[in-house]
Design a protein around this motif. Structure first.
Motif, short mmCIF file in Angstrom:
data_model
loop_
_atom_site.label_atom_id
_atom_site.label_comp_id
_atom_site.label_asym_id
_atom_site.label_seq_id
_atom_site.Cartn_x
_atom_site.Cartn_y
_atom_site.Cartn_z
N LYS A 187 3.44 3.01 2.06
CA LYS A 187 4.85 2.64 1.66
C LYS A 187 5.16 2.81 0.30
O LYS A 187 4.25 2.70 -0.56
CB LYS A 187 4.69 1.04 1.65
CG LYS A 187 4.82 0.26 3.14
CD LYS A 187 4.79 -1.20 3.00
CE LYS A 187 5.07 -1.86 4.30
NZ LYS A 187 4.82 -3.51 4.33
N PRO A 193 5.97 2.00 -3.38
CA PRO A 193 5.56 0.78 -4.20
C PRO A 193 6.97 -0.31 -4.49
O PRO A 193 6.32 -1.44 -4.48
CB PRO A 193 5.09 1.50 -5.59
CG PRO A 193 4.57 2.62 -5.28
CD PRO A 193 5.83 3.22 -4.00
N ASP A 233 8.67 -1.30 -2.07
CA ASP A 233 8.60 -2.14 -0.84
C ASP A 233 7.39 -2.93 -0.64
O ASP A 233 7.39 -3.66 0.24
CB ASP A 233 8.81 -1.02 0.09
CG ASP A 233 10.32 -0.62 0.37
OD1 ASP A 233 11.09 -0.86 -0.33
OD2 ASP A 233 9.96 0.78 0.98
N TRP A 234 6.56 -2.74 -1.63
CA TRP A 234 5.32 -3.78 -1.57
C TRP A 234 5.72 -5.26 -1.95
O TRP A 234 6.47 -5.57 -2.77
CB TRP A 234 4.46 -3.30 -2.39
CG TRP A 234 3.66 -2.12 -2.48
CD1 TRP A 234 4.04 -1.02 -1.42
CD2 TRP A 234 2.77 -1.30 -3.35
NE1 TRP A 234 3.23 0.02 -1.55
CE2 TRP A 234 2.44 0.07 -2.81
CE3 TRP A 234 2.17 -1.84 -4.63
CZ2 TRP A 234 1.59 0.75 -3.20
CZ3 TRP A 234 1.25 -0.90 -5.21
CH2 TRP A 234 1.05 0.46 -4.47
N THR A 266 3.71 -7.15 -2.73
CA THR A 266 2.81 -7.69 -3.82
C THR A 266 2.95 -6.76 -5.14
O THR A 266 2.20 -6.78 -6.30
CB THR A 266 1.28 -7.75 -3.69
OG1 THR A 266 1.00 -6.35 -3.32
CG2 THR A 266 0.86 -8.70 -2.57
N GLY A 267 4.01 -6.15 -5.03
CA GLY A 267 4.37 -4.95 -6.22
C GLY A 267 4.39 -5.61 -7.40
O GLY A 267 4.21 -4.77 -8.53
N LYS A 278 1.54 -4.11 -10.36
CA LYS A 278 0.84 -3.19 -9.43
C LYS A 278 1.62 -2.10 -8.84
O LYS A 278 1.06 -0.76 -8.90
CB LYS A 278 0.46 -4.25 -8.17
CG LYS A 278 -0.32 -3.26 -7.23
CD LYS A 278 -0.87 -4.31 -6.03
CE LYS A 278 -1.42 -5.58 -6.27
NZ LYS A 278 -1.86 -6.27 -5.06
N ALA A 279 2.91 -2.20 -8.67
CA ALA A 279 3.67 -0.89 -8.29
C ALA A 279 3.80 -0.02 -9.43
O ALA A 279 3.93 1.21 -9.21
CB ALA A 279 5.15 -1.47 -7.94
N SER A 299 0.75 2.14 -9.66
CA SER A 299 0.87 3.01 -8.64
C SER A 299 1.58 4.04 -8.92
O SER A 299 1.01 5.49 -8.77
CB SER A 299 1.19 2.51 -7.32
OG SER A 299 1.18 3.27 -6.27
#
Length: 71
Positions: free
Chosen positions: A16, A18, A20-21, A23-24, A53-54, A57
Motif C-alpha cells: 500500500k 504509505p 493509505d496506511w 497507522t501512517g 511511520k509513513a 517509509s
C-alpha cells in the motif's frame, strides 16, 4: 495433481501507499528507524527526529535509490 497453470498472486499488489496506511501517522517502528539511520549514514544525510511511520517509509525508499540498496 497440482494445477501448474494457476498464476501466483503478485506480491507487489499487497504493497500500500504509505499515505493509505491506517497507522501512517504513528511514530516509525524500531526497524524503520534503524534502517533509516543506516541508509542516511551511508548517504551522508541527517534523519529528522519527528518523522511519522509513513514519512520514514518514503524516506527509506528515497535513500535506497540514492545508495543503491534495496529493491
Amino acid at each position: 495433481m497440482a494445477d501448474h497453470n494457476r498464476q501466483q498472486p503478485d506480491p507487489r499488489s499487497a504493497i500500500k501507499d504509505p499515505d493509505d496506511w491506517v497507522t501512517g501517522e504513528e511514530p516509525p517502528t524500531a526497524a524503520q528507524e534503524s534502517y533509516l539511520h543506516t541508509l542516511a549514514r551511508e548517504a551522508g544525510e541527517e534523519v529528522p527526529d519527528d518523522l511519522t511511520k509513513a514519512e520514514a517509509s518514503r524516506r527509506i525508499d528515497e535513500l535506497q535509490e540514492e545508495t543503491g540498496r534495496g529493491r
